[in-house]
Design an enzyme around this catalytic site. Structure first.
Site, short mmCIF file in Angstrom:
data_model
loop_
_atom_site.label_atom_id
_atom_site.label_comp_id
_atom_site.label_asym_id
_atom_site.label_seq_id
_atom_site.Cartn_x
_atom_site.Cartn_y
_atom_site.Cartn_z
N ILE A 98 -37.99 -22.25 -3.26
CA ILE A 98 -39.16 -23.13 -3.41
C ILE A 98 -39.53 -23.34 -4.89
O ILE A 98 -40.21 -24.31 -5.22
CB ILE A 98 -40.36 -22.56 -2.60
CG1 ILE A 98 -41.35 -23.66 -2.22
CG2 ILE A 98 -41.05 -21.43 -3.29
CD1 ILE A 98 -40.84 -24.66 -1.23
N HIS B 165 -31.49 -10.71 -0.74
CA HIS B 165 -31.08 -12.12 -0.82
C HIS B 165 -30.20 -12.34 -2.03
O HIS B 165 -30.30 -11.64 -3.03
CB HIS B 165 -32.30 -13.05 -0.87
CG HIS B 165 -33.28 -12.74 -1.94
ND1 HIS B 165 -34.22 -11.73 -1.83
CD2 HIS B 165 -33.47 -13.27 -3.18
CE1 HIS B 165 -34.95 -11.67 -2.92
NE2 HIS B 165 -34.51 -12.59 -3.77
N HIS C 241 -29.11 -15.33 -4.77
CA HIS C 241 -29.40 -16.65 -5.33
C HIS C 241 -28.07 -17.37 -5.59
O HIS C 241 -27.16 -16.79 -6.20
CB HIS C 241 -30.11 -16.52 -6.70
CG HIS C 241 -31.48 -15.92 -6.65
ND1 HIS C 241 -32.63 -16.68 -6.72
CD2 HIS C 241 -31.89 -14.63 -6.57
CE1 HIS C 241 -33.69 -15.88 -6.69
NE2 HIS C 241 -33.27 -14.64 -6.59
P1 5GP Z 1 -36.53 -12.28 -6.43
O1 5GP Z 1 -37.07 -11.43 -5.30
O2 5GP Z 1 -35.03 -12.50 -6.31
O3 5GP Z 1 -36.95 -11.77 -7.78
O4 5GP Z 1 -37.21 -13.71 -6.30
C1 5GP Z 1 -37.51 -14.27 -5.04
C2 5GP Z 1 -37.19 -15.75 -5.02
O5 5GP Z 1 -37.68 -16.25 -3.80
C3 5GP Z 1 -37.83 -16.57 -6.17
O6 5GP Z 1 -36.85 -17.36 -6.80
C4 5GP Z 1 -38.89 -17.41 -5.44
O7 5GP Z 1 -39.03 -18.70 -5.99
C5 5GP Z 1 -38.36 -17.47 -4.01
N1 5GP Z 1 -39.43 -17.53 -3.02
C6 5GP Z 1 -40.52 -16.73 -2.95
N2 5GP Z 1 -41.28 -17.06 -1.89
C7 5GP Z 1 -40.64 -18.09 -1.27
C8 5GP Z 1 -40.95 -18.87 -0.11
O8 5GP Z 1 -41.94 -18.68 0.58
N3 5GP Z 1 -40.06 -19.84 0.21
C9 5GP Z 1 -38.92 -20.09 -0.52
N4 5GP Z 1 -38.12 -21.07 -0.10
N5 5GP Z 1 -38.61 -19.38 -1.63
C10 5GP Z 1 -39.47 -18.39 -2.00
#
Ligand code: 5GP
Length: 132
Positions: free
Chosen positions: A30, A93, A95
């Site tokens: 998002i 997850h 990326h």
């Molecule tokens: P990380 O946990 O890898 O540091 O970051 C989490 C990723 O998930 C971020 O890039 C953020 O933009 C994305 N993200 C967080 N909440 C949501 C959501 O509700 N929907 C989507 N599609 N992406 C999300």
């Protein structure tokens, strides 16, 4: 309490879906750092990716491979960069990020802003290439 990504995979929270299997789910980030920035999750809710059982970890990467090919077909780029961070959402997850240089995978730069229609269009095009 299910994670936000479990809610997304269950359809309780909307997402721009790219692909889904019995065990995995791919959807647009998002707050993308690049057009087509996609997240791939196991539906099994585990925080740290390296705490996944071997079969699920391997399956996550194989599922990501198909999604990466679809992104590459859709978004002009040199490579699909992959990274694991996991500091924000405690649900494993990967990326997948279309990149032309290392600067395209910089999470410190301002995120891209797309309208709902633009997100839908990007997701539909990648999904069509995933299914073809
Ligand atoms: P990380 O946990 O890898 O540091 O970051 C989490 C990723 O998930 C971020 O890039 C953020 O933009 C994305 N993200 C967080 N909440 C949501 C959501 O509700 N929907 C989507 N599609 N992406 C999300």
């Amino acid at each position: 309490m299910p994670s936000i990504f479990t809610k997304i995979a269950n359809g309780d929270i909307p997402s721009y879906k790219i692909a889904e299997s019995e065990k995995y789910y791919a959807f647009l980030d998002i707050n993308p750092v690049a057009k087509g920035h996609t997240l791939v999750i196991p539906k099994m809710e585990v925080d740290d990716i390296f705490e996944l059982d071997d079969e699920t970890l391997m399956g996550l990467h194989l599922f990501s491979k198909g999604v990466a090919h679809a992104i590459k077909k859709t978004i002009p780029c040199l490579r699909i960069g992959t990274t694991v961070i996991g500091l924000e959402v405690p649900h494993a997850h990967i990326h997948l990020i279309p990149i032309n240089g290392v600067h395209d995978i910089d999470f410190k730069k301002p995120k891209l802003d797309y309208t709902k229609e633009e997100f839908q269009d990007i997701a539909a095009k990648i999904a069509a290439n995933y299914n073809s």
